[in-house]
Design an enzyme around this catalytic site. Structure first.
Site, mmCIF file in Angstrom:
data_model
loop_
_atom_site.group_PDB
_atom_site.id
_atom_site.type_symbol
_atom_site.label_atom_id
_atom_site.label_comp_id
_atom_site.label_asym_id
_atom_site.label_seq_id
_atom_site.Cartn_x
_atom_site.Cartn_y
_atom_site.Cartn_z
ATOM 1 N N SER A 19 -20.500 -2.882 -9.226
ATOM 2 C CA SER A 19 -20.518 -1.499 -8.718
ATOM 3 C C SER A 19 -21.512 -1.515 -8.170
ATOM 4 O O SER A 19 -22.100 -1.900 -7.423
ATOM 5 C CB SER A 19 -21.313 -0.230 -9.671
ATOM 6 O OG SER A 19 -20.728 1.087 -8.705
ATOM 7 N N SER A 21 -21.913 1.748 -5.881
ATOM 8 C CA SER A 21 -23.333 2.288 -6.000
ATOM 9 C C SER A 21 -24.423 2.594 -6.277
ATOM 10 O O SER A 21 -24.969 3.995 -5.834
ATOM 11 C CB SER A 21 -21.726 3.886 -7.006
ATOM 12 O OG SER A 21 -20.839 4.120 -6.955
ATOM 13 N N LYS A 70 -11.665 7.444 -15.979
ATOM 14 C CA LYS A 70 -11.809 8.912 -14.678
ATOM 15 C C LYS A 70 -10.330 9.894 -14.887
ATOM 16 O O LYS A 70 -10.407 11.107 -15.076
ATOM 17 C CB LYS A 70 -10.767 8.794 -13.122
ATOM 18 C CG LYS A 70 -12.207 7.955 -12.418
ATOM 19 C CD LYS A 70 -11.157 7.757 -10.746
ATOM 20 C CE LYS A 70 -11.915 6.752 -9.874
ATOM 21 N NZ LYS A 70 -11.512 6.628 -8.654
ATOM 22 N N ASP A 106 -12.435 11.609 -4.118
ATOM 23 C CA ASP A 106 -11.811 10.710 -2.900
ATOM 24 C C ASP A 106 -11.346 11.236 -2.252
ATOM 25 O O ASP A 106 -11.401 10.919 -0.948
ATOM 26 C CB ASP A 106 -11.313 10.008 -3.841
ATOM 27 C CG ASP A 106 -11.820 8.690 -5.234
ATOM 28 O OD1 ASP A 106 -13.152 8.965 -4.374
ATOM 29 O OD2 ASP A 106 -11.462 8.305 -5.928
ATOM 30 N N GLY A 132 -0.183 3.892 -7.098
ATOM 31 C CA GLY A 132 -1.389 4.388 -7.899
ATOM 32 C C GLY A 132 -2.265 5.646 -7.728
ATOM 33 O O GLY A 132 -2.384 6.764 -7.554
ATOM 34 N N ARG A 154 5.889 -0.755 -4.412
ATOM 35 C CA ARG A 154 7.228 -1.615 -5.080
ATOM 36 C C ARG A 154 7.467 -1.406 -6.085
ATOM 37 O O ARG A 154 8.984 -2.162 -5.366
ATOM 38 C CB ARG A 154 5.437 -2.894 -5.408
ATOM 39 C CG ARG A 154 6.333 -3.955 -5.952
ATOM 40 C CD ARG A 154 5.508 -4.919 -6.398
ATOM 41 N NE ARG A 154 4.409 -4.161 -7.922
ATOM 42 C CZ ARG A 154 3.036 -5.000 -8.057
ATOM 43 N NH1 ARG A 154 2.831 -6.400 -7.670
ATOM 44 N NH2 ARG A 154 2.653 -4.321 -9.094
HETATM 45 P P1 NAP Z 1 -3.689 1.472 -8.756
HETATM 46 O O1 NAP Z 1 -4.319 2.995 -9.577
HETATM 47 O O2 NAP Z 1 -3.719 -0.204 -10.096
HETATM 48 O O3 NAP Z 1 -2.282 1.332 -8.240
HETATM 49 C C1 NAP Z 1 -2.343 -0.002 -7.219
HETATM 50 C C2 NAP Z 1 -1.039 -0.116 -6.541
HETATM 51 O O4 NAP Z 1 -0.516 -0.650 -5.926
HETATM 52 C C3 NAP Z 1 0.140 0.335 -7.274
HETATM 53 O O5 NAP Z 1 1.207 0.849 -6.071
HETATM 54 C C4 NAP Z 1 1.070 -0.855 -7.269
HETATM 55 O O6 NAP Z 1 2.304 -0.861 -6.993
HETATM 56 C C5 NAP Z 1 0.253 -1.835 -5.736
HETATM 57 N N1 NAP Z 1 0.638 -2.514 -5.697
HETATM 58 C C6 NAP Z 1 0.023 -4.147 -6.801
HETATM 59 N N2 NAP Z 1 -0.389 -5.332 -6.573
HETATM 60 C C7 NAP Z 1 0.755 -5.489 -5.826
HETATM 61 C C8 NAP Z 1 1.631 -6.108 -5.332
HETATM 62 N N3 NAP Z 1 1.529 -7.814 -5.178
HETATM 63 N N4 NAP Z 1 2.268 -6.092 -3.612
HETATM 64 C C9 NAP Z 1 2.813 -4.625 -3.691
HETATM 65 N N5 NAP Z 1 2.575 -3.685 -4.088
HETATM 66 C C10 NAP Z 1 1.464 -3.731 -5.738
HETATM 67 O O7 NAP Z 1 -5.153 1.406 -8.163
HETATM 68 P P2 NAP Z 1 -6.413 1.953 -7.235
HETATM 69 O O8 NAP Z 1 -6.664 2.103 -8.281
HETATM 70 O O9 NAP Z 1 -4.219 2.641 -6.404
HETATM 71 O O10 NAP Z 1 -6.439 0.832 -6.010
HETATM 72 C C11 NAP Z 1 -5.978 0.329 -4.952
HETATM 73 C C12 NAP Z 1 -6.811 -0.432 -4.068
HETATM 74 O O11 NAP Z 1 -7.199 0.911 -3.258
HETATM 75 C C13 NAP Z 1 -8.022 -1.485 -5.050
HETATM 76 O O12 NAP Z 1 -7.556 -2.293 -3.600
HETATM 77 C C14 NAP Z 1 -9.154 -0.715 -4.454
HETATM 78 O O13 NAP Z 1 -10.609 -1.759 -4.675
HETATM 79 C C15 NAP Z 1 -9.245 0.542 -3.725
HETATM 80 N N6 NAP Z 1 -9.747 2.120 -3.352
HETATM 81 C C16 NAP Z 1 -10.339 1.861 -2.508
HETATM 82 C C17 NAP Z 1 -11.215 2.883 -2.305
HETATM 83 C C18 NAP Z 1 -12.524 3.200 -1.565
HETATM 84 O O14 NAP Z 1 -12.968 3.864 -1.716
HETATM 85 N N7 NAP Z 1 -12.389 2.698 -0.176
HETATM 86 C C19 NAP Z 1 -10.972 3.710 -3.427
HETATM 87 C C20 NAP Z 1 -9.823 3.390 -4.388
HETATM 88 C C21 NAP Z 1 -9.635 2.252 -4.400
HETATM 89 P P3 NAP Z 1 3.259 -1.068 -8.514
HETATM 90 O O15 NAP Z 1 3.505 0.935 -9.291
HETATM 91 O O16 NAP Z 1 4.505 -1.252 -7.986
HETATM 92 O O17 NAP Z 1 3.086 -2.226 -9.519
#
Ligand code: NAP
Length: 279
Positions: A19, A21, A70, A106, A132, A154
């Site tokens: 983390s 944070s 969460k 968020d 997601g 996807r």
């Molecule tokens: P999550 O709940 O696991 O959702 C991931 C999403 O990405 C799903 O829609 C999934 O599609 C898709 N995905 C995963 N692998 C893929 C691939 N190889 N090709 C195409 N689509 C793919 O993840 P999340 O929590 O939303 O986080 C997503 C990203 O955002 C991460 O990199 C995380 O580090 C980043 N994030 C950043 C912040 C910030 O504050 N900047 C906050 C939260 C998250 P499917 O539905 O088909 O599985």
């Protein structure tokens, strides 16, 4: 200096040692000379309820929650804010008249990150990639300011389910051909997938950025690396970009403000994040 007056906040996760944070919040406390400390607690899922009871007993002033807590925290708080309720996830806990409030910063953090760069999504049209947890917060945020949203994922069924919850106008598979006719009307693209994140920094979502209008913005939630392949491609095309550190710092700043009641020193927090993130 930590002493008997020090106020404690922190993050619960499992794992949590990655983390960023603590670096961000402790930099803010130091900057403002606040006798507060932010710690990371590695709490297994089965012990989350115990940890929250302990939070009350120990007088911990507030907590952030990260993966995998969460969603499970929704059932463990005294009340949810409208954002946490709609998103179905709690990332910030704070006390209000003795009640433990589950909030989600968020969505508002994402909006603040856009606006800090001069991007106003109200009344616009955005394409969100992914369905997601982070896409849920982003879609909720965009809809709450009257932005029309198209969702591409996807797994189409997952996008359809999310679209139904938030009244998203259009749903697509995450494929170049399916998106090309949409792109000229899009003013903002937000990547909510892990495509482009280390160790897969050479990947990017398959989106025809070249078909966007010149005035469009491209925002990536991935922050490691800071300049993702998607953002580099957008920059090459002359588009405006927003990196993932913006949302990270602003969701943290909002939590900081709930706990302390003091405006967060955002530039200090962003700098600490950049150092901790290795950029
Ligand atoms: P999550 O709940 O696991 O959702 C991931 C999403 O990405 C799903 O829609 C999934 O599609 C898709 N995905 C995963 N692998 C893929 C691939 N190889 N090709 C195409 N689509 C793919 O993840 P999340 O929590 O939303 O986080 C997503 C990203 O955002 C991460 O990199 C995380 O580090 C980043 N994030 C950043 C912040 C910030 O504050 N900047 C906050 C939260 C998250 P499917 O539905 O088909 O599985």
């Amino acid at each position: 200096m930590i002493d008997a007056q020090t106020q404690v906040v922190g993050v619960l996760g499992y794992p949590v040692r990655h983390s960023l944070s603590p670096a961000m919040h402790n930099a803010a406390f130091r900057h403002l000379h606040l006798n507060w400390v932010y710690l990371a607690f590695e709490v297994p899922p089965a012990l989350l309820a115990d940890a929250l009871r302990g939070m009350r007993a120990l007088g911990i002033r507030g907590l952030n929650l990260t993966i995998p807590h969460k969603e499970s925290a929704v059932a463990l708080v005294d009340a949810l804010t409208p954002a946490a309720d709609a998103i179905g996830a709690v990332n910030t806990l704070y006390w209000e008249e003795g009640r433990l409030i589950g909030h989600n910063t968020d969505a508002e953090g994402f909006l603040r990150a856009l606006r800090a760069e001069g991007c106003e999504p109200s009344g616009g049209f955005a394409l969100v990639l992914g369905a997601g947890g982070s896409a849920r917060a982003v879609v909720y945020a965009l809809k709450s300011v009257g932005c029309r949203v198209a969702l591409a994922n996807r797994t189409l069924q997952r996008a359809q389910a999310l679209a139904e919850v938030f009244g998203v106008e259009q749903v697509f598979p995450l494929q170049r051909d399916a998106l090309s006719s949409l792109m000229p009307a899009v003013q903002l693209v937000v990547n909510c997938t892990p495509l482009g994140m280390e160790p897969n920094a050479d990947t990017m979502p398959d989106v025809p950025l070249e078909a966007l209008p010149d005035s469009a913005w491209v925002c990536d939630l991935v922050y490691r690396p800071l300049r993702t392949r998607l953002l580099k491609r957008a920059e090459q095309l002359g588009l405006r970009t927003i990196d993932g550190l913006g949302t990270l710092v602003h969701q943290g700043a909002l939590a900081f403000e709930h706990w302390t009641g003091i405006p967060a020193p955002v530039p200090v927090m962003r700098e600490a994040l950049k150092v901790a993130n290795g950029v």
